[in-house]
Design an enzyme around this catalytic site. Structure first.
Site, PDB file in Angstrom:
ATOM      1  N   LYS A  93       0.949  -1.320  -0.052  1.00  0.00           N
ATOM      2  CA  LYS A  93       0.112   0.080  -0.024  1.00  0.00           C
ATOM      3  C   LYS A  93       0.773   1.375   0.114  1.00  0.00           C
ATOM      4  O   LYS A  93       1.552   1.433   0.951  1.00  0.00           O
ATOM      5  CB  LYS A  93      -0.853  -0.032   1.183  1.00  0.00           C
ATOM      6  CG  LYS A  93      -2.057   1.069   1.280  1.00  0.00           C
ATOM      7  CD  LYS A  93      -2.560   1.460   2.318  1.00  0.00           C
ATOM      8  CE  LYS A  93      -1.903   2.543   3.328  1.00  0.00           C
ATOM      9  NZ  LYS A  93      -1.703   3.893   2.753  1.00  0.00           N
TER      10      LYS A  93
ATOM     11  N   GLY B 271       7.266   4.636   8.135  1.00  0.00           N
ATOM     12  CA  GLY B 271       6.350   5.527   8.640  1.00  0.00           C
ATOM     13  C   GLY B 271       6.645   6.031  10.049  1.00  0.00           C
ATOM     14  O   GLY B 271       7.779   5.862  10.519  1.00  0.00           O
ATOM     15  N   SER B 272       5.516   6.572  10.579  1.00  0.00           N
ATOM     16  CA  SER B 272       5.806   7.371  11.705  1.00  0.00           C
ATOM     17  C   SER B 272       5.891   6.277  12.965  1.00  0.00           C
ATOM     18  O   SER B 272       5.455   5.246  12.865  1.00  0.00           O
ATOM     19  CB  SER B 272       4.516   8.436  12.180  1.00  0.00           C
ATOM     20  OG  SER B 272       3.376   7.592  11.929  1.00  0.00           O
TER      21      SER B 272
ATOM     22  N   GLU C 214       4.497   6.722  15.697  1.00  0.00           N
ATOM     23  CA  GLU C 214       3.311   6.526  16.197  1.00  0.00           C
ATOM     24  C   GLU C 214       2.593   5.291  15.597  1.00  0.00           C
ATOM     25  O   GLU C 214       1.926   4.250  16.508  1.00  0.00           O
ATOM     26  CB  GLU C 214       2.299   7.763  16.056  1.00  0.00           C
ATOM     27  CG  GLU C 214       1.220   7.928  16.663  1.00  0.00           C
ATOM     28  CD  GLU C 214       0.564   9.046  16.183  1.00  0.00           C
ATOM     29  OE1 GLU C 214       1.038   9.872  15.679  1.00  0.00           O
ATOM     30  OE2 GLU C 214      -0.776   9.029  16.513  1.00  0.00           O
TER      31      GLU C 214
ATOM     32  N   GLU D  43      10.548   0.472  10.206  1.00  0.00           N
ATOM     33  CA  GLU D  43      11.399   1.643   9.930  1.00  0.00           C
ATOM     34  C   GLU D  43      10.843   2.713  10.141  1.00  0.00           C
ATOM     35  O   GLU D  43       9.885   3.290   9.479  1.00  0.00           O
ATOM     36  CB  GLU D  43      11.995   1.513   8.614  1.00  0.00           C
ATOM     37  CG  GLU D  43      13.123   2.210   8.352  1.00  0.00           C
ATOM     38  CD  GLU D  43      13.280   3.452   7.937  1.00  0.00           C
ATOM     39  OE1 GLU D  43      13.290   4.356   8.992  1.00  0.00           O
ATOM     40  OE2 GLU D  43      13.064   3.901   6.541  1.00  0.00           O
TER      41      GLU D  43
ATOM     42  N   CYS E   1      13.365  10.385   7.059  1.00  0.00           N
ATOM     43  CA  CYS E   1      13.201   9.875   8.240  1.00  0.00           C
ATOM     44  C   CYS E   1      14.610  10.026   8.778  1.00  0.00           C
ATOM     45  O   CYS E   1      14.764  10.198  10.108  1.00  0.00           O
ATOM     46  CB  CYS E   1      12.908   8.376   8.202  1.00  0.00           C
ATOM     47  SG  CYS E   1      13.869   7.369   7.065  1.00  0.00           S
TER      48      CYS E   1
ATOM     49  N   GLU F  29       9.944  14.891  15.757  1.00  0.00           N
ATOM     50  CA  GLU F  29      10.395  14.592  14.258  1.00  0.00           C
ATOM     51  C   GLU F  29       9.415  15.574  13.794  1.00  0.00           C
ATOM     52  O   GLU F  29       8.342  15.527  13.545  1.00  0.00           O
ATOM     53  CB  GLU F  29      10.005  13.427  13.763  1.00  0.00           C
ATOM     54  CG  GLU F  29      10.506  12.965  12.528  1.00  0.00           C
ATOM     55  CD  GLU F  29      10.361  11.653  11.990  1.00  0.00           C
ATOM     56  OE1 GLU F  29       9.130  10.949  12.144  1.00  0.00           O
ATOM     57  OE2 GLU F  29      11.067  11.115  11.183  1.00  0.00           O
TER      58      GLU F  29
HETATM   59  P1  NAI Z   1       2.008   7.605   8.793  1.00  0.00           P
HETATM   60  O1  NAI Z   1       2.803   6.753   9.519  1.00  0.00           O
HETATM   61  O2  NAI Z   1       0.648   7.908   9.365  1.00  0.00           O
HETATM   62  O3  NAI Z   1       1.714   7.009   7.440  1.00  0.00           O
HETATM   63  C1  NAI Z   1       2.685   6.003   6.765  1.00  0.00           C
HETATM   64  C2  NAI Z   1       2.092   4.964   5.939  1.00  0.00           C
HETATM   65  O4  NAI Z   1       1.190   4.267   6.953  1.00  0.00           O
HETATM   66  C3  NAI Z   1       0.887   5.493   5.172  1.00  0.00           C
HETATM   67  O5  NAI Z   1       1.000   4.554   4.082  1.00  0.00           O
HETATM   68  C4  NAI Z   1      -0.465   5.472   5.894  1.00  0.00           C
HETATM   69  O6  NAI Z   1      -1.337   5.253   5.005  1.00  0.00           O
HETATM   70  C5  NAI Z   1      -0.134   4.315   6.617  1.00  0.00           C
HETATM   71  N1  NAI Z   1      -1.048   4.211   7.782  1.00  0.00           N
HETATM   72  C6  NAI Z   1      -1.462   5.286   8.737  1.00  0.00           C
HETATM   73  N2  NAI Z   1      -2.073   4.526   9.936  1.00  0.00           N
HETATM   74  C7  NAI Z   1      -2.149   3.343   9.643  1.00  0.00           C
HETATM   75  C8  NAI Z   1      -2.546   2.059  10.490  1.00  0.00           C
HETATM   76  N3  NAI Z   1      -2.827   2.248  11.740  1.00  0.00           N
HETATM   77  N4  NAI Z   1      -2.189   0.860  10.088  1.00  0.00           N
HETATM   78  C9  NAI Z   1      -1.275   0.720   9.213  1.00  0.00           C
HETATM   79  N5  NAI Z   1      -0.939   1.633   8.149  1.00  0.00           N
HETATM   80  C10 NAI Z   1      -1.287   2.893   8.459  1.00  0.00           C
HETATM   81  O7  NAI Z   1       2.478   9.079   8.472  1.00  0.00           O
HETATM   82  P2  NAI Z   1       1.935  10.532   8.056  1.00  0.00           P
HETATM   83  O8  NAI Z   1       0.706  10.531   8.958  1.00  0.00           O
HETATM   84  O9  NAI Z   1       1.741  10.543   6.698  1.00  0.00           O
HETATM   85  O10 NAI Z   1       2.725  11.340   8.415  1.00  0.00           O
HETATM   86  C11 NAI Z   1       2.971  11.844  10.016  1.00  0.00           C
HETATM   87  C12 NAI Z   1       4.105  12.139  10.453  1.00  0.00           C
HETATM   88  O11 NAI Z   1       4.844  10.838  10.674  1.00  0.00           O
HETATM   89  C13 NAI Z   1       5.290  12.963   9.609  1.00  0.00           C
HETATM   90  O12 NAI Z   1       4.839  14.209   9.934  1.00  0.00           O
HETATM   91  C14 NAI Z   1       6.597  12.524  10.026  1.00  0.00           C
HETATM   92  O13 NAI Z   1       6.929  13.103  11.371  1.00  0.00           O
HETATM   93  C15 NAI Z   1       6.286  10.964  10.325  1.00  0.00           C
HETATM   94  N6  NAI Z   1       6.743  10.139   9.254  1.00  0.00           N
HETATM   95  C16 NAI Z   1       7.848   9.511   9.171  1.00  0.00           C
HETATM   96  C17 NAI Z   1       8.401   8.720   8.324  1.00  0.00           C
HETATM   97  C18 NAI Z   1       9.524   8.193   8.235  1.00  0.00           C
HETATM   98  O14 NAI Z   1       9.799   7.465   7.112  1.00  0.00           O
HETATM   99  N7  NAI Z   1      10.070   7.774   9.266  1.00  0.00           N
HETATM  100  C19 NAI Z   1       7.433   8.727   6.811  1.00  0.00           C
HETATM  101  C20 NAI Z   1       6.105   9.450   7.077  1.00  0.00           C
HETATM  102  C21 NAI Z   1       5.900   9.732   7.912  1.00  0.00           C
END
Ligand code: NAI
Length: 777
Positions: free
Chosen positions: A181, A233-234, A236, A255, A289, A383
């Protein structure tokens, strides 16, 4: 000097989108589904809606998982060479479509074309080539493993296609099929990639792409047909996924976020370091990240460095991502822009000084330098995922390390000094999965990437990345010895009516025999009635043991040779007392022969791990022409080990020895029913010069003690052998600090046999730090 505009021709993408003006469905079982309920896909640089993608329903995820499941046996049966041919083909087609993909990624994400063209897309091709190679040789290089099956993969929006390739290439190379996804802000390059899969004739169902938001992600995470999950991703959401998957047996790599330090020493080449900052935090608008988000600079050069940095910041061009001379493009989405603004406003309110370059109106944010910032400020700790960097001065190298490690994350670090001794000294001390020396944000498929601490676990890229997509062959269902009765508390060392009881074993904490905090003991039953009392440990005892283990950090710095010496000594001392241990085991009901065999195994295990202590080492990867990458296995830190019920001596040592051989300190919970085989070891440990605090032993109720270990932030890794419910609890409770866990049902393995030791234990006891060192140029 002013540059004129140098726009990239985007018609190739416009035409592609126009031909798909009805929007996109999913890519399932080798074909695109018709669009369903769609959401808008926007170009953040212009605000224009450029396409529609489908919000996946539960039925879509079901269909994708089912297609992947059907395809998996055939894909695995193709063999390494067969799979390699497809991966090479994908790599070549990515190269053929390089310009299209670069433009598409730039339009969908907002990142500058210069970056997608020179970094993202070439690295995507590199990943498929590299992993085609892994497919070819995995059977020889990683024998005794098999693919997980169906992998669920969830990627973020900051490097949509690159993260896809990091996930899909190794999964396919290993013989898995995937359901991936992309992030909801940036689904287009994944859908274009699906087209490439079709173009190369990849068998239907091997790659499935479903689009949607977090709900779709959650449906993939929860799906019973998924065998392994990989998430970027995050932190959280990573934590949510850790909790959701607890007890399911799904493989998991995470990661996650970072707040990486960028350390500039006084003798650094300051001009180079300033360029480094550009690549560290202004690359990809800071939505990285591993971004170097905290500059730590030596006091002696802070003024000069800051002046150079200000001057450089003023020259950065923020604007149209498709302009070839743009340095920084658009922020991915107005929601992310609002988040950055909000965090900066909070920092400003706390007293931080904010300096910014220029940025146009719209979804853009200027390069931002933050000074006068407190280490506890939100800008120092959160972050931000935007082009915002803090700058703090330090006095001594020790201060620099302390500041660098003053974060809950541990993804990356960048170190700048012309003194290679200093760089490598600091590299050893920073808690980060990737360390760049005199460079930053350099990536290659041949080196692992991934974090320490709350930046997640598992590595992507290189050998470690491949192993994450392979598993040990499945075992037969265990003959459960999982559930254990609660031990019955009885007052301390009070005499009991049973004649067989000779003494109460205390706990072993910080090299001392410690009374349990509860003041209670419990009876240890043998085959002919009670054989002794063991201390009834509780959460306070575990906390004391973790504290003692934390203080024994010198063990991790000892050489492999030093640790080997001590383990050999342990083996000798155990040998000298072999008869006593055999009697103890026989008292628990083992036959004399079985008891002696277990003791012999235990002694040999000490020798084996002593032998490995100075041999289980890392690798040198030849990644880029001007670098080598040192892959160093490092101890996790303080580990909890909750030992199997059976084989109370060999099983105890099966977990404790690999952990300490690699430099960890352990808090061990021995077999609840037969703990005395472990408590008899106190003297052996003492006479073998094992430093105080390296091995701590707390006897008592297995699952209650495991729960305390799982919830303790001072514990970095936790191995648990017990009930399925206990395993689920351990994984769930470990989500707090994202500790690395390894759980198994008691009875699934013969702990006194061959299965009770091996390199797998050593890899689980370590995490790889990849250090990029300038070399050869
Ligand atoms: P996110 O962690 O919510 O999104 C990343 C992916 O996870 C997306 O594909 C999203 O649709 C999916 N996702 C969201 N909730 C989920 C769940 N409960 N179960 C499974 N998949 C889920 O990150 P978001 O909201 O796009 O960004 C928020 C903050 O997160 C950013 O400001 C940044 O600080 C951090 N972030 C960090 C990343 C990294 O590579 N370390 C990448 C993206 C965001």
């Amino acid at each position: 000097m002013e540059y004129g505009p140098a726009p990239e021709d985007s018609s190739i993408v416009r035409n592609w989108l126009e031909a798909r003006s009805g929007g996109f469905g999913h890519f399932i079982d080798g074909a695109f589904t018709p669009p369903g309920t769609t959401f808008a896909v926007d170009n953040p640089a212009t605000g224009e809606t450029i396409s529609q993608a489908t919000q996946s329903s539960a039925a879509d995820v079901d269909a994708a998982v089912a297609a992947a499941r059907r395809a998996q046996p055939g894909w695995a049966a193709l063999g390494g060479h067969g799979r390699a041919r497809y991966l090479y083909a994908i790599a070549r087609h990515v190269q053929q479509h390089a310009r299209f993909l670069a433009v598409l990624e730039s339009i969908d994400n907002g990142k500058p074309i210069r970056e997608t063209r020179d970094i993202d897309v070439p690295l995507v091709a590199r990943h498929f080539y590299h992993h085609a190679g892994w497919a070819e040789i995995a059977a020889d290089e990683l024998p005794g493993t098999e693919p997980w099956g169906v992998c669920g993969q969830i990627v973020p929006w900051n490097f949509p296609l690159l993260m896809l390739s990091w996930k899909i290439a190794p999964a396919l190379a290993a013989g898995n099929t995937v359901v991936l996804k992309p992030a909801e802000y940036t689904p287009l390059s994944a859908l274009a990639f699906a087209g490439i899969c079709a173009e190369v004739g990849l068998p239907a169902g091997v790659v499935n792409i479903v689009t949607g938001d977090g709900e779709t992600g959650a449906a993939i995470v929860a799906h019973e047909g998924i065998d392994k999950l990989a998430f970027t991703g995050s932190t959280e959401v990573g934590r949510i996924i850790r909790r959701e998957t607890a007890g399911t047996g799904k493989g998991l790599t995470l990661e996650l976020g970072g707040k990486s330090p960028f350390v500039v020493f006084a003798d650094a080449d300051l001009d180079a370091a300033v360029e480094g900052v550009v690549d560290a935090i202004w690359f990809n608008q800071g939505q990285v990240c591993c971004a170097g988000a905290r500059i730590l600079v030596a006091e002696a050069v802070v003024e000069r460095f800051t002046a150079l940095l200000r001057a450089r910041m003023a020259t950065l061009r923020v604007g149209d991502p498709l302009d070839k001379s743009t340095d920084m493009g658009a922020i991915v989405h107005p929601v992310q822009l609002a988040r950055i603004r909000d965090l900066v406003a909070q920092g400003k309110a706390e007293g931080a000084v904010i300096e910014q370059g220029d940025a146009p109106q719209g979804c853009f944010y200027p390069p931002t330098l933050v000074t006068n910032v407190d280490p506890a400020s939100v800008l120092s700790t959160e972050e931000i995922f935007g082009p915002v960097v803090t700058l703090t001065a330090f006095r001594t190298p020790a201060d620099a390390v302390e500041l660098a490690n003053n974060t809950r994350y541990g993804l990356a670090a960048s170190i700048w000094s012309e003194n290679v001794n200093l760089c490598l000294d600091i590299a050893a001390q920073v808690k980060a999965g990737v360390v760049w020396i005199n460079c930053t944000n350099v990536f290659d498929a041949g080196a692992g990437f991934g974090g320490y601490r709350e930046s997640g676990f598992g590595r992507e890229g290189g050998r470690e990345g491949m192993t994450a997509y392979l598993r040990a062959p499945r075992r037969a269902a265990p003959q459960g010895v999982g559930d254990l009765p609660e031990p019955v508390a009885q007052p301390g060392e009070a005499p009991t009516q049973s004649g067989g009881i000779d003494r109460t074993a205390k706990l072993f904490v910080g090299g001392r025999h410690a009374r349990p905090d509860s003041g209670y003991s419990y009876t240890v039953e043998g085959s002919k009635g009670p054989v002794g009392l063991a201390g009834l440990g509780n959460r306070k005892d575990i906390r004391n043991a973790v504290e003692a283990a934390s203080k024994a950090g010198g063990w991790g710095k000892a050489t492999g040779h030093n640790r080997a010496q001590i383990l050999y000594y342990l083996a000798e001392n155990l040998s000298a007392r072999a008869a006593g241990f055999a009697d103890r085991l026989a008292g628990f009901g083992a036959t004399q022969a079985a008891a002696e065999a277990e003791v012999e195994t235990a002694i040999r295990r000490c020798f084996w791990y002593a032998a490995q202590a100075d041999k289980f080492d890392g690798a040198v990867h030849q990644t880029k022409s001007a670098h080598v990458t040192l892959a160093m296995p490092e101890p996790l830190g303080v580990m909890g080990v909750v030992c199997p019920t059976r084989a109370p001596l060999a099983g105890f040592l099966a977990l404790v020895l690999p952990a300490i051989a690699m430099g960890n300190r352990v808090v061990a919970v021995p077999s609840q029913t037969h703990p005395l085989a472990a408590t008899d070891l106190y003297q052996v440990l003492e006479t073998s010069d094992v430093p105080a605090g390296v091995v701590n032993i707390v006897t008592g109720p297995r699952d209650a003690l495991a729960a305390t270990l799982a919830g303790h932030d001072g514990v970095a890794g936790l191995w648990y052998v017990g009930s399925p419910e206990g395993a689920a609890m351990v994984e769930r409770e470990s989500a707090g600090n994202l500790k690395q866990t390894w759980t198994e049902t008691d009875g699934a393995r013969d702990w006194s046999g061959h299965e009770g030791q091996g390199r797998a234990f050593l890899s689980r006891a370590t995490q790889i730090k990849n250090i990029w060192v300038p070399y050869g140029e």
